[in-house]
Design a protein around this motif. Sequence first.
Motif, short mmCIF file in Angstrom:
data_model
loop_
_atom_site.label_atom_id
_atom_site.label_comp_id
_atom_site.label_asym_id
_atom_site.label_seq_id
_atom_site.Cartn_x
_atom_site.Cartn_y
_atom_site.Cartn_z
N CYS A 227 -11.24 -2.79 0.03
CA CYS A 227 -10.65 -1.61 0.66
C CYS A 227 -11.46 -0.38 0.29
CB CYS A 227 -9.19 -1.44 0.25
SG CYS A 227 -8.93 -1.14 -1.50
N ALA A 228 -11.25 0.66 1.07
CA ALA A 228 -11.88 1.95 0.79
C ALA A 228 -10.87 2.83 0.06
CB ALA A 228 -12.29 2.61 2.11
N THR A 229 -11.38 3.70 -0.78
CA THR A 229 -10.48 4.65 -1.43
C THR A 229 -10.20 5.78 -0.45
OG1 THR A 229 -12.33 5.81 -2.44
CG2 THR A 229 -11.26 4.12 -3.76
N VAL A 230 -8.94 6.12 -0.35
CA VAL A 230 -8.49 7.19 0.53
C VAL A 230 -7.55 8.06 -0.30
CG1 VAL A 230 -7.24 7.72 2.67
CG2 VAL A 230 -8.62 5.64 2.53
N PRO A 231 -7.77 9.38 -0.31
CA PRO A 231 -6.87 10.24 -1.09
C PRO A 231 -5.41 10.02 -0.70
CG PRO A 231 -8.75 11.49 -0.32
CD PRO A 231 -8.82 10.15 0.36
N THR B 209 0.87 -1.17 0.00
CA THR B 209 0.00 0.00 0.00
C THR B 209 0.90 1.22 0.00
OG1 THR B 209 -1.77 -1.15 1.16
CG2 THR B 209 -1.76 1.26 1.31
N ALA C 101 -2.76 4.35 -2.32
CA ALA C 101 -3.04 3.44 -3.43
C ALA C 101 -2.63 2.02 -3.04
CB ALA C 101 -2.26 3.89 -4.67
N PRO C 102 -3.46 1.05 -3.27
CA PRO C 102 -4.73 1.11 -3.97
C PRO C 102 -5.88 1.57 -3.07
CG PRO C 102 -4.29 -1.15 -3.34
CD PRO C 102 -3.09 -0.33 -2.92
N GLY C 103 -5.67 1.66 -1.80
CA GLY C 103 -6.69 2.00 -0.81
C GLY C 103 -6.33 1.30 0.47
#
Length: 154
Positions: A75-79, A5, A82-84
């Motif tokens: 997974c959740a997207t988080v600014p 990550t 990557a990928p989350g």
Amino acid sequence: MSELTHVQLLWLQGKIENRIRFGRTVQELRLDHYRREVAFAPGSVFAFVRWSSNDYGTVLSRISVLQAVGPGEACATVPFVAPGAAILLQVVGWPKVERVLQQIDAIEALGIDPADVAPDHWWHVQNRMAAGQRPRPYTILRHRAWLHRRSVMP
């Protein structure tokens, strides 16, 4: 595709600061004077702090305690991540961010690395803060129970 990550960190003095508060990085790449990219192994827990301001003051204060995921895991997207990641705790606004930082400091005062804390403790902190209640402190006894549970239940 990498199993790691990746988190992009940015620092522009007085304007933007994205940083890691705790966590064990397995890779670091300096992109330039202002930007770095760090990486975490699947299952790693880390805290990602984002802060930004403009000419009138602070615009954003946010802290997220995240758990790195492996390939194919939800997974959740988080600014900037990557990928989350799995979100264990996420708060916005300086008063709440400050309380989470105090929780982290209290855990470190016990001699415990916050990256080793039971993930459900971070959920507990998130939920208690959302309900306007004070989170229960993390204790040495609770930490020992978590380490034992983790050793017998892989």
